[in-house]
Motif scaffolding. Sequence first.
Motif, PDB file in Angstrom:
ATOM      1  N   THR A  63     -25.298   0.754  -8.473  1.00 21.45           N
ATOM      2  CA  THR A  63     -24.052   0.063  -8.826  1.00 21.45           C
ATOM      3  C   THR A  63     -22.898   1.063  -8.886  1.00 21.45           C
ATOM      4  O   THR A  63     -21.801   0.816  -8.384  1.00 21.45           O
ATOM      5  N   HIS A 140     -23.737  -9.441 -15.132  1.00 18.13           N
ATOM      6  CA  HIS A 140     -23.561  -8.410 -14.105  1.00 18.13           C
ATOM      7  C   HIS A 140     -22.905  -9.125 -12.910  1.00 18.13           C
ATOM      8  O   HIS A 140     -23.554  -9.416 -11.910  1.00 18.13           O
ATOM      9  N   ARG A 174     -29.474  -9.136 -17.134  1.00 16.70           N
ATOM     10  CA  ARG A 174     -28.078  -9.613 -16.981  1.00 16.70           C
ATOM     11  C   ARG A 174     -27.868 -10.196 -15.590  1.00 16.70           C
ATOM     12  O   ARG A 174     -26.953 -10.979 -15.358  1.00 16.70           O
ATOM     13  N   ARG A 228     -36.927  -7.151 -11.921  1.00 19.80           N
ATOM     14  CA  ARG A 228     -37.748  -6.095 -12.524  1.00 19.80           C
ATOM     15  C   ARG A 228     -38.035  -6.439 -13.998  1.00 19.80           C
ATOM     16  O   ARG A 228     -37.205  -7.040 -14.672  1.00 19.80           O
ATOM     17  N   GLN A 230     -37.773  -5.479 -17.505  1.00 16.83           N
ATOM     18  CA  GLN A 230     -36.818  -4.544 -18.120  1.00 16.83           C
ATOM     19  C   GLN A 230     -37.469  -3.873 -19.332  1.00 16.83           C
ATOM     20  O   GLN A 230     -37.059  -4.094 -20.470  1.00 16.83           O
ATOM     21  N   PRO A 272     -32.547  -7.127  -6.841  1.00 19.63           N
ATOM     22  CA  PRO A 272     -31.319  -6.345  -7.096  1.00 19.63           C
ATOM     23  C   PRO A 272     -31.573  -4.841  -7.121  1.00 19.63           C
ATOM     24  O   PRO A 272     -30.619  -4.056  -7.076  1.00 19.63           O
ATOM     25  N   GLY A 273     -32.866  -4.439  -7.196  1.00 20.04           N
ATOM     26  CA  GLY A 273     -33.169  -3.022  -7.356  1.00 20.04           C
ATOM     27  C   GLY A 273     -32.865  -2.590  -8.771  1.00 20.04           C
ATOM     28  O   GLY A 273     -32.069  -3.240  -9.447  1.00 20.04           O
TER      29      GLY A 273
HETATM   30  C1  NCD Z   1     -29.800  -4.294 -12.207  1.00 18.46           C
HETATM   31  C2  NCD Z   1     -29.126  -3.929 -13.516  1.00 18.46           C
HETATM   32  O1  NCD Z   1     -28.779  -2.790 -13.744  1.00 18.46           O
HETATM   33  O2  NCD Z   1     -28.952  -4.856 -14.282  1.00 18.46           O
HETATM   34  N1  NCD Z   1     -29.710  -3.302 -11.241  1.00 18.46           N
HETATM   35  C3  NCD Z   1     -28.566  -3.154 -10.510  1.00 18.46           C
HETATM   36  O3  NCD Z   1     -27.467  -3.244 -10.992  1.00 18.46           O
HETATM   37  N2  NCD Z   1     -28.747  -2.962  -9.195  1.00 18.46           N
HETATM   38  C4  NCD Z   1     -31.169  -4.779 -12.361  1.00 18.46           C
HETATM   39  C5  NCD Z   1     -32.197  -3.911 -13.004  1.00 18.46           C
HETATM   40  O4  NCD Z   1     -31.902  -2.888 -13.613  1.00 18.46           O
HETATM   41  O5  NCD Z   1     -33.376  -4.290 -12.893  1.00 18.46           O
END
Ligand code: NCD
Length: 316
Positions: A63, A140, A174, A228, A230, A272-273
Amino acid sequence: MSENHTLSTRSLLGIRGLTRADIDLIHATAKEFKDVLNRPIKKVPSLRDLTVANLFFENSTRTRLSFELAEKRLSADVVNFSAAGSSVKKGETLVDTVNNILAMKVDMVVMRHPHPGAHQFLASKIDVPIVNAGDGTHEHPTQALLDTFSLRQSLGDDLTGKNIAIVGDIQHSRVALSNILALQTLGANVRVCGPHTLIPRHLHEMGVEVSHDLDETIRWADALNMLRIQLERQGPADAVRFFPSLREYTMNYGLTLDRLAQADKPLTIMHPGPINRGVEISSEVADSEHAIILEQVENGVAVRMAVLYLLAQGRG
Ligand code: NCD
């Protein structure tokens, strides 16, 4: 680019607060920026006179890089701040930290913060547009905007009546809330799927379907957004607390090629990774032709360019 339109909001604090017209405008603008990013010269002068501060009070890789690239491709000046190694550790308040940075003539703020609502609070205290790059377990918005942009490119522009499932740790994500709001605004049918303990109870009230059966969800869906677990938000010491073990989670909710074979239509797979290969998604699925995970990353830069560009237009 899209000079005659502006967003209905001065800051992007969440998908809540955006209209359908806002989302369409962001996506249309992102499409134009995506073309720019595929040209040999990937830069436009749109934000040449502006300085953007990226304030990261929480860890981030993609991000943060994505915002920084978006800003640089719009020719903005960029300053980066991360809480680690900063005066925040010496007891400075959020408002003081940000006001000090703004005193150096910063025009826009992109912020990630561990506290839900931190952006809303800051927006009431400072006078420049703020972009929420993630506030704790709350929203997010740019992730949801890039996810829905990617879905429109994959499934067709009109998402009305499309079945989209968000699978995994809904409770601590989020990405989930922002995606639900954006998908509903675009007319999609939204379902969440995961263990009882990872799905908040109020989701029914938002008109979201709830399922605990991934196989049935695969047969229902046009696209799956795999989230994922968390672990870092589930309590002390990154321990598994909401289900018996990661192995059991994967048995019930891990997406594998065998499971995908039940679908009678091509499915779009998103994430989203960062990916935890072998937990929520197998390597074979993540690397398969169904997955648009790297397209999401590519689209992320164009969508963030669109958001920054449109908010800059609306400064007054
Ligand atoms: C997400 C986040 O940070 O909320 N990742 C991201 O912004 N690409 C999702 C996550 O952390 O699993």
